[in-house]
Design a protein around this motif. Structure first.
Motif, short mmCIF file in Angstrom:
data_model
loop_
_atom_site.label_atom_id
_atom_site.label_comp_id
_atom_site.label_asym_id
_atom_site.label_seq_id
_atom_site.Cartn_x
_atom_site.Cartn_y
_atom_site.Cartn_z
N ALA A 1 0.80 -1.24 0.00
CA ALA A 1 0.00 0.00 0.00
C ALA A 1 0.83 1.28 0.00
CB ALA A 1 -0.95 -0.01 1.20
N SER A 2 2.05 1.23 0.48
CA SER A 2 2.86 2.45 0.56
C SER A 2 3.88 2.59 -0.57
CB SER A 2 3.60 2.49 1.90
OG SER A 2 4.55 1.43 1.97
N TYR A 3 3.87 1.70 -1.54
CA TYR A 3 4.88 1.68 -2.60
C TYR A 3 4.99 3.00 -3.36
CZ TYR A 3 7.53 0.12 -6.66
OH TYR A 3 8.46 0.00 -7.66
N ILE A 4 3.89 3.48 -3.91
CA ILE A 4 3.92 4.73 -4.69
C ILE A 4 4.24 5.90 -3.78
CG2 ILE A 4 2.53 6.33 -6.09
CD1 ILE A 4 3.45 3.79 -7.60
N ASN A 5 3.73 5.89 -2.58
CA ASN A 5 4.05 6.95 -1.63
C ASN A 5 5.55 7.02 -1.37
OD1 ASN A 5 4.42 7.92 1.38
ND2 ASN A 5 2.49 8.78 0.60
N ARG A 6 6.22 5.88 -1.26
CA ARG A 6 7.67 5.85 -1.05
C ARG A 6 8.40 6.43 -2.25
NH1 ARG A 6 7.58 0.31 -0.28
NH2 ARG A 6 9.65 0.20 -1.21
N ILE A 7 7.93 6.14 -3.46
CA ILE A 7 8.55 6.71 -4.66
C ILE A 7 8.35 8.22 -4.67
CG2 ILE A 7 8.46 6.83 -7.18
CD1 ILE A 7 7.70 3.82 -7.14
N GLU A 8 7.12 8.66 -4.42
CA GLU A 8 6.81 10.08 -4.44
C GLU A 8 7.52 10.87 -3.34
OE1 GLU A 8 2.56 10.55 -4.60
OE2 GLU A 8 2.46 9.73 -6.63
N ASN A 9 7.92 10.19 -2.28
CA ASN A 9 8.64 10.83 -1.18
C ASN A 9 10.14 10.60 -1.27
OD1 ASN A 9 6.53 12.15 0.30
ND2 ASN A 9 5.79 10.12 0.83
N HIS A 10 10.61 10.21 -2.45
CA HIS A 10 12.05 10.06 -2.73
C HIS A 10 12.73 8.99 -1.90
CE1 HIS A 10 11.51 13.84 -4.89
NE2 HIS A 10 11.00 14.35 -3.79
N ARG A 11 12.00 8.00 -1.45
CA ARG A 11 12.61 6.94 -0.64
C ARG A 11 12.82 5.66 -1.42
NH1 ARG A 11 8.91 6.43 4.24
NH2 ARG A 11 7.42 7.42 2.87
N ALA A 12 12.34 5.63 -2.69
CA ALA A 12 12.51 4.42 -3.51
C ALA A 12 12.41 4.80 -4.98
CB ALA A 12 11.42 3.40 -3.16
N LEU A 13 12.97 3.94 -5.80
CA LEU A 13 12.79 4.04 -7.25
C LEU A 13 12.20 2.71 -7.72
CD1 LEU A 13 16.14 5.70 -8.41
CD2 LEU A 13 13.84 6.67 -8.61
N PRO A 14 11.36 2.74 -8.73
CA PRO A 14 10.76 1.48 -9.19
C PRO A 14 11.77 0.65 -9.96
CG PRO A 14 10.09 3.28 -10.62
CD PRO A 14 10.87 3.89 -9.48
N SER A 15 11.61 -0.66 -9.88
CA SER A 15 12.39 -1.55 -10.75
C SER A 15 11.89 -1.34 -12.18
CB SER A 15 12.18 -3.01 -10.35
OG SER A 15 10.83 -3.39 -10.64
N MET A 16 12.60 -1.85 -13.14
CA MET A 16 12.18 -1.70 -14.53
C MET A 16 10.81 -2.34 -14.74
SD MET A 16 12.97 -0.32 -17.37
CE MET A 16 14.72 -0.09 -17.48
#
Length: 103
Positions: A32-47
Motif C-alpha cells: 500500500a505504501s509503494y507509490i508513496n515511497r517513490i513520491e517521497n524520494h525513498r525508492a525508485l521502481p524496478s524496470m
C-alpha cells in the motif's frame, strides 16, 4: 533523470487520473505504501514496476519521460478517437482547436 523526476512525474500523472497513491500501489500489485515511497524520494521502481506504472497510468514509457506533454493519457485518448473520424469531421475538429488557440 533522478528520483525527483520520477516522484514528480508519477504524482502528476496519478493526480490527473484522480487516484490515491495507496490505490495505485495496490492496483499494480505492490504494498500500500509503494507509490508513496517513490513520491517521497525513498525508492525508485524496478524496470518491471516502471512498466506496470506506465500501463496503469495509460502512458508509454516514452510519454512518461516526455515532460513537454503534461497530459499524455488524454492526448493518447484524443488521438485514438481522431483516428476513427472522417476527413470532414477532422477538418471541423481542427477548426475548433484553431479557434481555442486564438482565444
Amino acid at each position: 533523470m533522478d528520483e525527483t523526476f520520477f516522484a514528480e512525474r508519477i504524482a502528476s500523472l496519478r493526480n490527473q487520473k484522480n487516484v490515491s497513491a495507496r490505490e495505485m500501489s495496490l492496483a499494480i500489485g505492490q504494498n500500500a505504501s509503494y507509490i508513496n515511497r517513490i513520491e517521497n524520494h525513498r525508492a525508485l521502481p524496478s524496470m518491471q514496476c516502471f512498466f506496470y506504472i506506465c500501463e496503469y497510468l495509460g502512458v508509454t514509457p516514452s510519454e512518461f519521460f516526455d515532460t513537454s506533454n503534461p497530459n499524455p493519457e488524454k492526448i493518447s485518448r484524443i488521438l485514438q478517437e481522431l483516428s476513427s473520424c472522417n476527413e470532414k469531421q477532422l477538418n471541423t475538429i481542427l477548426l475548433v482547436i484553431e479557434n481555442f488557440k486564438k482565444n
